[in-house]
Design an enzyme around this catalytic site. Sequence first.
Site, PDB file in Angstrom:
ATOM      1  N   LYS A   3      33.357  40.739  35.273  1.00 45.49           N
ATOM      2  CA  LYS A   3      32.463  41.925  34.616  1.00 45.49           C
ATOM      3  C   LYS A   3      30.964  41.346  34.286  1.00 45.49           C
ATOM      4  O   LYS A   3      30.002  41.996  34.387  1.00 45.49           O
ATOM      5  CB  LYS A   3      33.171  42.591  33.600  1.00 45.49           C
ATOM      6  N   TYR A  46      38.929  38.428  34.993  1.00 49.69           N
ATOM      7  CA  TYR A  46      38.472  39.815  34.784  1.00 49.69           C
ATOM      8  C   TYR A  46      37.264  39.834  34.014  1.00 49.69           C
ATOM      9  O   TYR A  46      36.137  40.449  34.565  1.00 49.69           O
ATOM     10  CB  TYR A  46      39.457  40.681  33.816  1.00 49.69           C
TER      11      TYR A  46
END
Length: 245
Positions: free
Chosen positions: A172, A168
């Site tokens: 990003k 994750y």
Amino acid sequence: MNENTNGRTVALVTGANKGIGYEIAAGLGALGWQVGVGARDERRREDAVRALRAGGADAFGVPLDVTDDDSATAAAELLAERFGRLDVLVNNAAVAGGWSQQPSTADLAAVRLVMETNVLGVIRMTNAVLPLLRRSAAPRIVNMSSAVGSLTLQSDPEAFTGPASAAYGPSKTLLNAVTLQYAKELSDTGILVNLACPGYCDTDLNGHRGTRTPAQGAVIAVRLATLPAGGPNGQFFNEDGPLPW
């Protein structure tokens, strides 16, 4: 047939059937915009559209799986047929990839899914609707990121960026980098491309451990979607201001 004869702003929010995406759609709908609710699940999508309409928003459903080329193309064709253009794209759809995500034990299939959704999905969707954004008088792209994508914060032992993450957080970081490249490429087109960090919100993505509401998380996205001409481009913001890369 082009139904957009009243000149109202048209927006598409991906992953808008719940959480922050839903609240972004609600916030844009409150401005009198026509808002597309992009989501894979038909029932959840239509439930969200009904709820938004009940709240006064002019919402419509857009069947959309950002990991699928044909789905992104079909969504763009729907918008082209109905409106002839798109004014604002909010790339909100994302997955977490499960926890934990220690790099040394990472499930590579999970990492691939996160990257496919959170990064390639943004590229896929942006490219699908870019011709429609070029037809807008004030086109805006808002990519939903996170402070965990900041390498500056990740490398600061005093900053809270959560546990080590192989999926994750890096997704990003890559999204931030890709967004900057779009901003550079489109810098002379009037299309403003920026990153929004909603903060640690109470959503399905984090198992509802967040401390902010989805409505609070939506505020910065709505702000960036409504930037005036000459506003910031290729920048990273949360509600309080710029964030480090």
